[in-house]
Design a protein around this motif. Structure first.
Motif, PDB file in Angstrom:
ATOM      1  N   ALA A  63      -5.186  -2.457   7.773  1.00 38.23           N
ATOM      2  CA  ALA A  63      -6.096  -2.552   8.916  1.00 38.23           C
ATOM      3  C   ALA A  63      -7.100  -1.400   8.914  1.00 38.23           C
ATOM      4  O   ALA A  63      -8.298  -1.603   9.163  1.00 38.23           O
ATOM      5  CB  ALA A  63      -5.305  -2.564  10.216  1.00 38.23           C
ATOM      6  N   PHE A  64      -6.632  -0.215   8.595  1.00 41.17           N
ATOM      7  CA  PHE A  64      -7.526   0.948   8.534  1.00 41.17           C
ATOM      8  C   PHE A  64      -8.566   0.768   7.431  1.00 41.17           C
ATOM      9  O   PHE A  64      -9.760   0.980   7.642  1.00 41.17           O
ATOM     10  CB  PHE A  64      -6.715   2.234   8.315  1.00 41.17           C
ATOM     11  CG  PHE A  64      -7.569   3.467   8.240  1.00 41.17           C
ATOM     12  CD1 PHE A  64      -8.061   4.037   9.402  1.00 41.17           C
ATOM     13  CD2 PHE A  64      -7.864   4.058   7.017  1.00 41.17           C
ATOM     14  CE1 PHE A  64      -8.859   5.173   9.343  1.00 41.17           C
ATOM     15  CE2 PHE A  64      -8.657   5.187   6.952  1.00 41.17           C
ATOM     16  CZ  PHE A  64      -9.159   5.755   8.112  1.00 41.17           C
ATOM     17  N   TRP A  65      -8.101   0.363   6.255  1.00 40.20           N
ATOM     18  CA  TRP A  65      -8.995   0.157   5.110  1.00 40.20           C
ATOM     19  C   TRP A  65     -10.034  -0.922   5.434  1.00 40.20           C
ATOM     20  O   TRP A  65     -11.227  -0.748   5.166  1.00 40.20           O
ATOM     21  CB  TRP A  65      -8.181  -0.226   3.883  1.00 40.20           C
ATOM     22  CG  TRP A  65      -9.003  -0.537   2.671  1.00 40.20           C
ATOM     23  CD1 TRP A  65      -9.154  -1.748   2.074  1.00 40.20           C
ATOM     24  CD2 TRP A  65      -9.781   0.376   1.901  1.00 40.20           C
ATOM     25  NE1 TRP A  65      -9.976  -1.646   0.990  1.00 40.20           N
ATOM     26  CE2 TRP A  65     -10.380  -0.348   0.857  1.00 40.20           C
ATOM     27  CE3 TRP A  65     -10.038   1.739   1.994  1.00 40.20           C
ATOM     28  CZ2 TRP A  65     -11.230   0.241  -0.078  1.00 40.20           C
ATOM     29  CZ3 TRP A  65     -10.880   2.327   1.059  1.00 40.20           C
ATOM     30  CH2 TRP A  65     -11.456   1.579   0.043  1.00 40.20           C
ATOM     31  N   LEU A  75       3.627   0.452   7.814  1.00 46.31           N
ATOM     32  CA  LEU A  75       2.674   1.297   7.105  1.00 46.31           C
ATOM     33  C   LEU A  75       1.705   0.458   6.270  1.00 46.31           C
ATOM     34  O   LEU A  75       0.498   0.729   6.256  1.00 46.31           O
ATOM     35  CB  LEU A  75       3.422   2.293   6.220  1.00 46.31           C
ATOM     36  CG  LEU A  75       2.591   3.389   5.570  1.00 46.31           C
ATOM     37  CD1 LEU A  75       1.910   4.244   6.629  1.00 46.31           C
ATOM     38  CD2 LEU A  75       3.477   4.262   4.688  1.00 46.31           C
ATOM     39  N   VAL A  76       2.218  -0.559   5.599  1.00 46.03           N
ATOM     40  CA  VAL A  76       1.352  -1.448   4.811  1.00 46.03           C
ATOM     41  C   VAL A  76       0.322  -2.108   5.719  1.00 46.03           C
ATOM     42  O   VAL A  76      -0.872  -2.166   5.403  1.00 46.03           O
ATOM     43  CB  VAL A  76       2.188  -2.507   4.056  1.00 46.03           C
ATOM     44  CG1 VAL A  76       1.317  -3.625   3.513  1.00 46.03           C
ATOM     45  CG2 VAL A  76       2.974  -1.862   2.928  1.00 46.03           C
ATOM     46  N   GLY A  78      13.752   2.196   7.225  1.00 44.70           N
ATOM     47  CA  GLY A  78      12.814   2.499   6.145  1.00 44.70           C
ATOM     48  C   GLY A  78      11.993   1.290   5.731  1.00 44.70           C
ATOM     49  O   GLY A  78      10.773   1.390   5.521  1.00 44.70           O
ATOM     50  N   VAL A  79      12.639   0.137   5.646  1.00 50.36           N
ATOM     51  CA  VAL A  79      11.929  -1.086   5.279  1.00 50.36           C
ATOM     52  C   VAL A  79      10.962  -1.483   6.397  1.00 50.36           C
ATOM     53  O   VAL A  79       9.826  -1.899   6.132  1.00 50.36           O
ATOM     54  CB  VAL A  79      12.921  -2.224   4.953  1.00 50.36           C
ATOM     55  CG1 VAL A  79      12.193  -3.538   4.715  1.00 50.36           C
ATOM     56  CG2 VAL A  79      13.754  -1.863   3.725  1.00 50.36           C
ATOM     57  N   GLU A  80      11.378  -1.332   7.647  1.00 52.57           N
ATOM     58  CA  GLU A  80      10.484  -1.625   8.775  1.00 52.57           C
ATOM     59  C   GLU A  80       9.278  -0.702   8.769  1.00 52.57           C
ATOM     60  O   GLU A  80       8.144  -1.139   8.992  1.00 52.57           O
ATOM     61  CB  GLU A  80      11.223  -1.481  10.108  1.00 52.57           C
ATOM     62  CG  GLU A  80      12.113  -2.635  10.437  1.00 52.57           C
ATOM     63  CD  GLU A  80      12.794  -2.481  11.781  1.00 52.57           C
ATOM     64  OE1 GLU A  80      13.037  -1.332  12.218  1.00 52.57           O
ATOM     65  OE2 GLU A  80      13.080  -3.518  12.399  1.00 52.57           O
ATOM     66  N   VAL A  81       9.498   0.577   8.532  1.00 56.34           N
ATOM     67  CA  VAL A  81       8.392   1.542   8.484  1.00 56.34           C
ATOM     68  C   VAL A  81       7.457   1.209   7.330  1.00 56.34           C
ATOM     69  O   VAL A  81       6.231   1.286   7.474  1.00 56.34           O
ATOM     70  CB  VAL A  81       8.925   2.989   8.387  1.00 56.34           C
ATOM     71  CG1 VAL A  81       7.838   3.973   8.029  1.00 56.34           C
ATOM     72  CG2 VAL A  81       9.596   3.391   9.695  1.00 56.34           C
TER      73      VAL A  81
END
Length: 120
Positions: free
Chosen positions: A30-32, A24-25, A17-20
């Protein structure tokens, strides 16, 4: 299921979960930044427009790397071997160095943006 096995599975889920969260961050940042880069690139043709985009991306990268480091620490926290401790030390050193240089670049660019706004 034995309590030890249940704890191990819970621990693995926590690490994943922490890796995801870290991935995700970084992905969101990068997308933004990519969207802002395209939009601002079409509107304005000056290099100064891209500095705030780079600053924002740098912050996302720094936060994502912190999550990834936290996942590595969690992974090594339960009965680590000397090999795992050595790997964690190497990973922590690399990620800390990346964070340091990203942070330094962010501060430099923030000063440049602030100086540019005062001059105008």
């Amino acid at each position: 299921m034995e309590p030890a096995e249940l704890l191990r599975q819970g621990y693995e889920v926590l690490v994943a979960g922490v890796e995801v969260a870290g991935a995700l961050v970084i992905f969101v940042g990068a997308f933004w930044a990519a969207v802002r880069f395209v939009v601002e690139g079409l509107r304005h043709r000056t290099a100064a427009v891209f500095t705030p985009i780079r600053l924002s991306l740098g912050r996302f990268l720094t936060l994502g790397l912190e999550f990834q480091l936290a996942a590595d620490v969690l992974r090594t926290a339960v009965s680590p071997s000397f090999t795992q401790i050595g790997q964690l030390a190497a990973i922590a050193t690399i990620r800390t160095a990346l964070n340091y240089f990203l942070g330094r670049e962010i501060r430099q660019e923030q000063r440049q943006v602030a100086d540019g706004q005062r001059v105008q």
